[in-house]
Design an enzyme around this catalytic site. Structure first.
Site, PDB file in Angstrom:
ATOM      1  N   ASP A  15      24.301 111.632  -2.222  1.00 19.56           N
ATOM      2  CA  ASP A  15      24.006 112.881  -1.124  1.00 19.56           C
ATOM      3  C   ASP A  15      23.748 112.536   0.174  1.00 19.56           C
ATOM      4  OD1 ASP A  15      22.875 115.155   0.282  1.00 19.56           O
ATOM      5  OD2 ASP A  15      21.492 115.429  -0.775  1.00 19.56           O
ATOM      6  N   ASN A  51      34.254 124.220   9.324  1.00 22.80           N
ATOM      7  CA  ASN A  51      35.048 124.571   9.619  1.00 22.80           C
ATOM      8  C   ASN A  51      35.712 125.062  10.851  1.00 22.80           C
ATOM      9  OD1 ASN A  51      33.068 127.262  10.118  1.00 22.80           O
ATOM     10  ND2 ASN A  51      32.695 127.093   8.839  1.00 22.80           N
ATOM     11  N   GLY A  79      28.500 123.922   0.534  1.00 23.12           N
ATOM     12  CA  GLY A  79      28.635 122.671   0.240  1.00 23.12           C
ATOM     13  C   GLY A  79      27.512 121.170   1.056  1.00 23.12           C
ATOM     14  N   VAL A  80      28.474 120.075   1.577  1.00 26.18           N
ATOM     15  CA  VAL A  80      28.146 119.523   2.757  1.00 26.18           C
ATOM     16  C   VAL A  80      27.578 120.269   3.857  1.00 26.18           C
ATOM     17  CG1 VAL A  80      28.551 117.772   3.323  1.00 26.18           C
ATOM     18  CG2 VAL A  80      30.012 117.678   1.202  1.00 26.18           C
ATOM     19  N   ASP A  81      27.636 120.997   4.389  1.00 28.03           N
ATOM     20  CA  ASP A  81      27.937 121.646   5.947  1.00 28.03           C
ATOM     21  C   ASP A  81      26.699 122.243   5.538  1.00 28.03           C
ATOM     22  OD1 ASP A  81      28.812 122.070   8.426  1.00 28.03           O
ATOM     23  OD2 ASP A  81      29.697 124.265   7.710  1.00 28.03           O
ATOM     24  N   SER A 119      37.760 118.383   2.310  1.00 28.85           N
ATOM     25  CA  SER A 119      38.484 119.534   1.454  1.00 28.85           C
ATOM     26  C   SER A 119      38.430 119.263   0.170  1.00 28.85           C
ATOM     27  CB  SER A 119      39.701 119.603   2.096  1.00 28.85           C
ATOM     28  OG  SER A 119      40.222 119.999   3.845  1.00 28.85           O
ATOM     29  N   VAL A 150      35.396 123.841  -1.106  1.00 30.17           N
ATOM     30  CA  VAL A 150      35.069 125.067  -1.404  1.00 30.17           C
ATOM     31  C   VAL A 150      36.796 124.920  -0.820  1.00 30.17           C
ATOM     32  CG1 VAL A 150      34.790 127.153   0.544  1.00 30.17           C
ATOM     33  CG2 VAL A 150      32.588 125.102  -0.154  1.00 30.17           C
ATOM     34  N   TYR A 151      36.926 123.923   0.040  1.00 27.26           N
ATOM     35  CA  TYR A 151      38.717 124.221   0.611  1.00 27.26           C
ATOM     36  C   TYR A 151      39.999 123.636  -1.102  1.00 27.26           C
ATOM     37  CZ  TYR A 151      37.810 125.092   5.477  1.00 27.26           C
ATOM     38  OH  TYR A 151      37.091 126.013   6.109  1.00 27.26           O
TER      39      TYR A 151
HETATM   40  N1  AR6 Z   1      26.803 114.933  -0.535  1.00 24.45           N
HETATM   41  C1  AR6 Z   1      27.921 114.778  -0.729  1.00 24.45           C
HETATM   42  N2  AR6 Z   1      29.361 115.007  -0.912  1.00 24.45           N
HETATM   43  C2  AR6 Z   1      29.041 116.470  -1.252  1.00 24.45           C
HETATM   44  C3  AR6 Z   1      27.299 117.112  -1.239  1.00 24.45           C
HETATM   45  C4  AR6 Z   1      26.671 116.156  -0.529  1.00 24.45           C
HETATM   46  N3  AR6 Z   1      25.366 116.843   0.102  1.00 24.45           N
HETATM   47  N4  AR6 Z   1      27.206 118.338  -1.053  1.00 24.45           N
HETATM   48  C5  AR6 Z   1      28.932 119.038  -2.237  1.00 24.45           C
HETATM   49  N5  AR6 Z   1      29.692 117.151  -1.577  1.00 24.45           N
HETATM   50  P1  AR6 Z   1      32.933 120.662   0.595  1.00 24.45           P
HETATM   51  P2  AR6 Z   1      35.391 121.861   1.791  1.00 24.45           P
HETATM   52  C6  AR6 Z   1      30.636 117.374  -1.817  1.00 24.45           C
HETATM   53  O1  AR6 Z   1      32.612 122.342   0.488  1.00 24.45           O
HETATM   54  O2  AR6 Z   1      36.505 121.512   0.755  1.00 24.45           O
HETATM   55  C7  AR6 Z   1      31.877 124.598   3.712  1.00 24.45           C
HETATM   56  O3  AR6 Z   1      31.117 126.625   3.448  1.00 24.45           O
HETATM   57  C8  AR6 Z   1      31.648 118.707  -2.533  1.00 24.45           C
HETATM   58  O4  AR6 Z   1      31.442 118.982  -3.848  1.00 24.45           O
HETATM   59  O5  AR6 Z   1      31.086 120.155   1.376  1.00 24.45           O
HETATM   60  O6  AR6 Z   1      35.831 120.645   3.506  1.00 24.45           O
HETATM   61  C9  AR6 Z   1      32.734 124.681   5.724  1.00 24.45           C
HETATM   62  O7  AR6 Z   1      31.187 125.056   5.979  1.00 24.45           O
HETATM   63  C10 AR6 Z   1      33.129 118.044  -2.459  1.00 24.45           C
HETATM   64  O8  AR6 Z   1      33.749 117.195  -3.239  1.00 24.45           O
HETATM   65  O9  AR6 Z   1      33.931 120.711   1.581  1.00 24.45           O
HETATM   66  C11 AR6 Z   1      33.458 124.278   5.332  1.00 24.45           C
HETATM   67  O10 AR6 Z   1      34.318 126.267   5.263  1.00 24.45           O
HETATM   68  C12 AR6 Z   1      32.915 117.627  -1.585  1.00 24.45           C
HETATM   69  O11 AR6 Z   1      31.819 117.030  -0.464  1.00 24.45           O
HETATM   70  C13 AR6 Z   1      34.329 124.747   3.784  1.00 24.45           C
HETATM   71  O12 AR6 Z   1      32.961 124.138   2.869  1.00 24.45           O
HETATM   72  C14 AR6 Z   1      33.617 118.876   0.062  1.00 24.45           C
HETATM   73  O13 AR6 Z   1      32.861 120.127  -0.447  1.00 24.45           O
HETATM   74  C15 AR6 Z   1      34.985 123.040   3.607  1.00 24.45           C
HETATM   75  O14 AR6 Z   1      35.204 123.190   2.523  1.00 24.45           O
END
Ligand code: AR6
Length: 170
Positions: free
Chosen positions: A9, A23, A31-33, A121, A124-125
């Protein structure tokens, strides 16, 4: 600069800089955000509001990066970058590589020695993991850092780990 991939994490990473897959509005999301804002507390969002107020149109262009402090996270700073949304018809891989390169430059400018990246990316992206990993490694390797000694890709799930390990050995 040493590059490695681990499962975990990212909000718990013991590093100087955690990179947020944000974003362009920098107002939080899933997600991460969402995890960074939840674990780091409200000061990160408050700083982001100040940052966006100074940006043209109130938005961070995709592929660029900005820093805030890290609130209650173990890290000292969060570097926020907005990745491109996956498109099968347009090649946006340069924008994705730029997220890594620009985030690393911002982190290096702060004097960071250790930086943790998520798979930008690839959630969600919708970016396919194998290619997201290749762009990540290429973006990081394009930068000559002065201070950063370790870049750690902190990943959710075996599929992501396998993709990044393959990209790192390629
Ligand atoms: N630690 C490590 N990896 C993670 C975690 C964590 N805590 N949580 C998710 N992942 P994403 P994006 C992984 O969706 O595609 C948000 O709403 C996840 O499984 O976080 O760039 C923003 O506000 C995936 O492999 O980022 C934007 O609107 C990776 O991290 C949008 O999502 C990235 O997933 C950005 O989307």
């Amino acid at each position: 600069m040493q590059l490695r991939a681990v499962l975990g994490d990212i909000t718990r990473a013991d590093v100087d800089v955690v990179v947020n897959a944000a974003n362009p509005g920098l107002l939080g999301g899933g997600g991460v955000d969402g995890a960074i804002y939840a674990a780091g507390g409200p000061s990160i969002l408050a700083e982001c509001r100040g940052v966006t107020a100074r940006l043209p149109g109130g938005r961070l262009p995709r592929g660029q990066a900005v820093a805030t402090t890290a609130g209650r996270l173990p890290a000292r700073w969060v570097v926020h970058t907005a990745g491109p949304v996956w498109s099968a018809s347009r090649d946006l891989s340069g924008v994705l590589r730029s997220c890594y390169a620009e985030s690393l430059r911002v982190a290096d400018g702060l004097g960071a020695r250790t930086v943790a990246f998520p798979a930008i990316s690839a959630g969600v992206y919708g970016w396919p993991l194998d290619d997201a990993a290749r762009q990540a490694v290429a973006g990081v390797r394009s930068v000559q850092a002065e201070h950063v000694q370790e870049v750690r890709f902190v990943l959710f799930g075996e599929e992501a780990l396998t993709a990044f390990e393959a990209a790192l050995s390629g």
